[in-house]
Design a protein around this motif. Structure first.
Motif, PDB file in Angstrom:
ATOM      1  N   GLY A  92      35.434  68.978  45.840  1.00 55.42           N
ATOM      2  CA  GLY A  92      35.562  67.545  46.112  1.00 55.42           C
ATOM      3  C   GLY A  92      34.387  66.953  46.860  1.00 55.42           C
ATOM      4  N   VAL A  93      33.162  67.290  46.440  1.00 56.21           N
ATOM      5  CA  VAL A  93      31.956  66.742  47.075  1.00 56.21           C
ATOM      6  C   VAL A  93      31.882  65.245  46.817  1.00 56.21           C
ATOM      7  CG1 VAL A  93      29.444  66.833  47.164  1.00 56.21           C
ATOM      8  CG2 VAL A  93      30.752  68.928  46.809  1.00 56.21           C
ATOM      9  N   GLN A  94      31.692  64.468  47.872  1.00 51.47           N
ATOM     10  CA  GLN A  94      31.635  63.015  47.752  1.00 51.47           C
ATOM     11  C   GLN A  94      30.253  62.561  47.280  1.00 51.47           C
ATOM     12  OE1 GLN A  94      33.654  60.273  48.366  1.00 51.47           O
ATOM     13  NE2 GLN A  94      35.492  61.536  48.584  1.00 51.47           N
ATOM     14  N   ILE A  95      30.240  61.741  46.234  1.00 57.43           N
ATOM     15  CA  ILE A  95      28.996  61.181  45.700  1.00 57.43           C
ATOM     16  C   ILE A  95      29.103  59.660  45.734  1.00 57.43           C
ATOM     17  CG2 ILE A  95      27.474  60.998  43.701  1.00 57.43           C
ATOM     18  CD1 ILE A  95      27.405  63.744  44.832  1.00 57.43           C
ATOM     19  N   GLN A  96      28.114  59.010  46.362  1.00 51.44           N
ATOM     20  CA  GLN A  96      28.070  57.545  46.355  1.00 51.44           C
ATOM     21  C   GLN A  96      26.754  57.002  45.806  1.00 51.44           C
ATOM     22  OE1 GLN A  96      28.583  59.020  49.560  1.00 51.44           O
ATOM     23  NE2 GLN A  96      30.813  58.883  49.660  1.00 51.44           N
ATOM     24  N   ILE A  97      25.650  57.726  46.059  1.00 57.02           N
ATOM     25  CA  ILE A  97      24.344  57.184  45.675  1.00 57.02           C
ATOM     26  C   ILE A  97      23.359  58.312  45.404  1.00 57.02           C
ATOM     27  CG2 ILE A  97      23.628  57.007  48.100  1.00 57.02           C
ATOM     28  CD1 ILE A  97      21.996  54.525  47.341  1.00 57.02           C
ATOM     29  N   PHE A  98      22.511  58.108  44.400  1.00 59.09           N
ATOM     30  CA  PHE A  98      21.340  58.943  44.142  1.00 59.09           C
ATOM     31  C   PHE A  98      20.122  58.040  44.248  1.00 59.09           C
ATOM     32  CE2 PHE A  98      23.878  61.966  41.219  1.00 59.09           C
ATOM     33  CZ  PHE A  98      24.185  62.772  42.300  1.00 59.09           C
ATOM     34  N   GLN A  99      19.042  58.559  44.827  1.00 60.69           N
ATOM     35  CA  GLN A  99      17.816  57.780  44.962  1.00 60.69           C
ATOM     36  C   GLN A  99      16.608  58.590  44.519  1.00 60.69           C
ATOM     37  OE1 GLN A  99      18.514  56.602  49.231  1.00 60.69           O
ATOM     38  NE2 GLN A  99      17.690  54.665  48.511  1.00 60.69           N
ATOM     39  N   PHE A 100      15.703  57.915  43.829  1.00 64.02           N
ATOM     40  CA  PHE A 100      14.402  58.498  43.508  1.00 64.02           C
ATOM     41  C   PHE A 100      13.395  57.356  43.532  1.00 64.02           C
ATOM     42  CE2 PHE A 100      10.905  59.841  40.827  1.00 64.02           C
ATOM     43  CZ  PHE A 100      10.694  61.142  41.251  1.00 64.02           C
ATOM     44  N   ALA A 101      12.572  57.322  44.588  1.00 68.20           N
ATOM     45  CA  ALA A 101      11.615  56.226  44.792  1.00 68.20           C
ATOM     46  C   ALA A 101      12.387  54.898  44.788  1.00 68.20           C
ATOM     47  CB  ALA A 101      10.521  56.258  43.735  1.00 68.20           C
ATOM     48  N   ASP A 102      12.019  53.955  43.899  1.00 72.69           N
ATOM     49  CA  ASP A 102      12.694  52.656  43.891  1.00 72.69           C
ATOM     50  C   ASP A 102      13.849  52.592  42.900  1.00 72.69           C
ATOM     51  OD1 ASP A 102      10.958  52.847  41.739  1.00 72.69           O
ATOM     52  OD2 ASP A 102      10.626  50.686  41.626  1.00 72.69           O
ATOM     53  N   ASP A 103      14.213  53.723  42.295  1.00 71.53           N
ATOM     54  CA  ASP A 103      15.357  53.779  41.385  1.00 71.53           C
ATOM     55  C   ASP A 103      16.567  54.333  42.125  1.00 71.53           C
ATOM     56  OD1 ASP A 103      14.513  52.990  38.596  1.00 71.53           O
ATOM     57  OD2 ASP A 103      12.964  54.455  39.049  1.00 71.53           O
ATOM     58  N   MET A 104      17.674  53.595  42.059  1.00 73.01           N
ATOM     59  CA  MET A 104      18.893  54.017  42.732  1.00 73.01           C
ATOM     60  C   MET A 104      20.064  53.959  41.762  1.00 73.01           C
ATOM     61  SD  MET A 104      18.477  52.018  46.374  1.00 73.01           S
ATOM     62  CE  MET A 104      17.815  50.516  45.631  1.00 73.01           C
ATOM     63  N   SER A 105      21.004  54.854  41.945  1.00 74.23           N
ATOM     64  CA  SER A 105      22.224  54.852  41.143  1.00 74.23           C
ATOM     65  C   SER A 105      23.418  54.973  42.081  1.00 74.23           C
ATOM     66  CB  SER A 105      22.230  56.018  40.153  1.00 74.23           C
ATOM     67  OG  SER A 105      21.244  55.849  39.168  1.00 74.23           O
ATOM     68  N   PHE A 106      24.350  54.021  41.964  1.00 76.95           N
ATOM     69  CA  PHE A 106      25.587  54.060  42.736  1.00 76.95           C
ATOM     70  C   PHE A 106      26.700  54.633  41.878  1.00 76.95           C
ATOM     71  CE2 PHE A 106      23.220  50.847  45.024  1.00 76.95           C
ATOM     72  CZ  PHE A 106      23.578  51.052  46.340  1.00 76.95           C
ATOM     73  N   PHE A 107      27.515  55.484  42.470  1.00 75.21           N
ATOM     74  CA  PHE A 107      28.701  56.025  41.819  1.00 75.21           C
ATOM     75  C   PHE A 107      29.907  55.667  42.683  1.00 75.21           C
ATOM     76  CE2 PHE A 107      25.219  58.560  40.333  1.00 75.21           C
ATOM     77  CZ  PHE A 107      25.530  58.888  39.013  1.00 75.21           C
TER      78      PHE A 107
END
Length: 212
Positions: free
Chosen positions: A119-134
């Motif tokens: 049950g690892v919590q995921i909310q955001i991934f970031q790479f430089a100026d690219d972001m992904s919200f989950f």
């Protein structure tokens, strides 16, 4: 990791919303005061901050108009692309976004998704100026993400590029996805899609997934 998350949600038949966020003229928009603030929050010594200030504030630029340079002037914001320091300074700035998401999650304002059997919590991934919200597909989460993006824009100067930002979902019907995307003023996209040169949402067990 984004591919693994989407694949897990599909296999487990869970629901999620994914927001792909791109910043508009990211390097040119960075607010220097926010950069210095973030350096202080991250534990940089005052001498380090003064050195960075000297590097940024001592620079002058000139613009070519019809092939002729105008008088030099000092910029008030932004990071010079091509400068070896710029990518590292930019990462310090966008760490502020991670801090806002972490705080919203800690106060249970933003509900991310749980991945894996632990049950690892995921909310955001970031790479430089690219972001992904989950996040979970709820109206409340949309408002929280919209607030976080707006607050971060006011603090850092980084604005969302709505032409390159999209919303996608797993386990959510098209009507609900369009409603959730409209809450945050994003267009929708379909799975699979490309993110940082990789296919997200495809079937990694098939050969054509890796040769597109």
């Amino acid at each position: 990791m984004a591919t693994e998350v989407v694949d897990f949600m599909k296999r487990e038949k869970k629901s999620e919303v994914l927001f792909k966020v791109d910043s508009e003229k990211a390097y040119d928009s960075v607010d220097w005061k926010f950069l210095y603030y973030m350096m202080g929050r991250l534990g940089f010594n005052e001498r380090w901050i003064k050195w960075i200030r000297a590097c940024l504030e001592s620079a002058t630029v000139s613009i070519l108009v019809n092939g002729s340079p105008i008088d030099e002037f000092k910029p008030k914001r932004g990071l010079r692309q091509g400068d070896p320091l710029a990518p590292f300074l930019f990462l310090i700035v966008v760490e502020g976004m991670t801090g806002l998401v972490r705080e919203a999650s800690r106060k249970k304002l933003l509900k991310g998704i749980e991945v894996g059997y632990r049950g690892v919590q995921i909310q955001i991934f970031q790479f430089a100026d690219d972001m992904s919200f989950f996040c979970q597909p709820t109206y409340h989460n949309m408002l929280v993400i919209k607030t976080i993006l707006r607050c971060f824009e006011l603090c850092s100067g980084l604005r969302v590029n709505f032409h390159k930002s999209h919303a996608e979902a797993v386990g959510v019907n098209t009507k609900n996805l369009k409603f959730l995307a409209k809450c945050i003023n994003y267009p929708t996209m379909e799975l699979p899609f490309k993110y940082l040169g990789m296919i997200v949402g495809g079937n990694p067990r098939r050969e054509r997934f890796w040769i597109q």
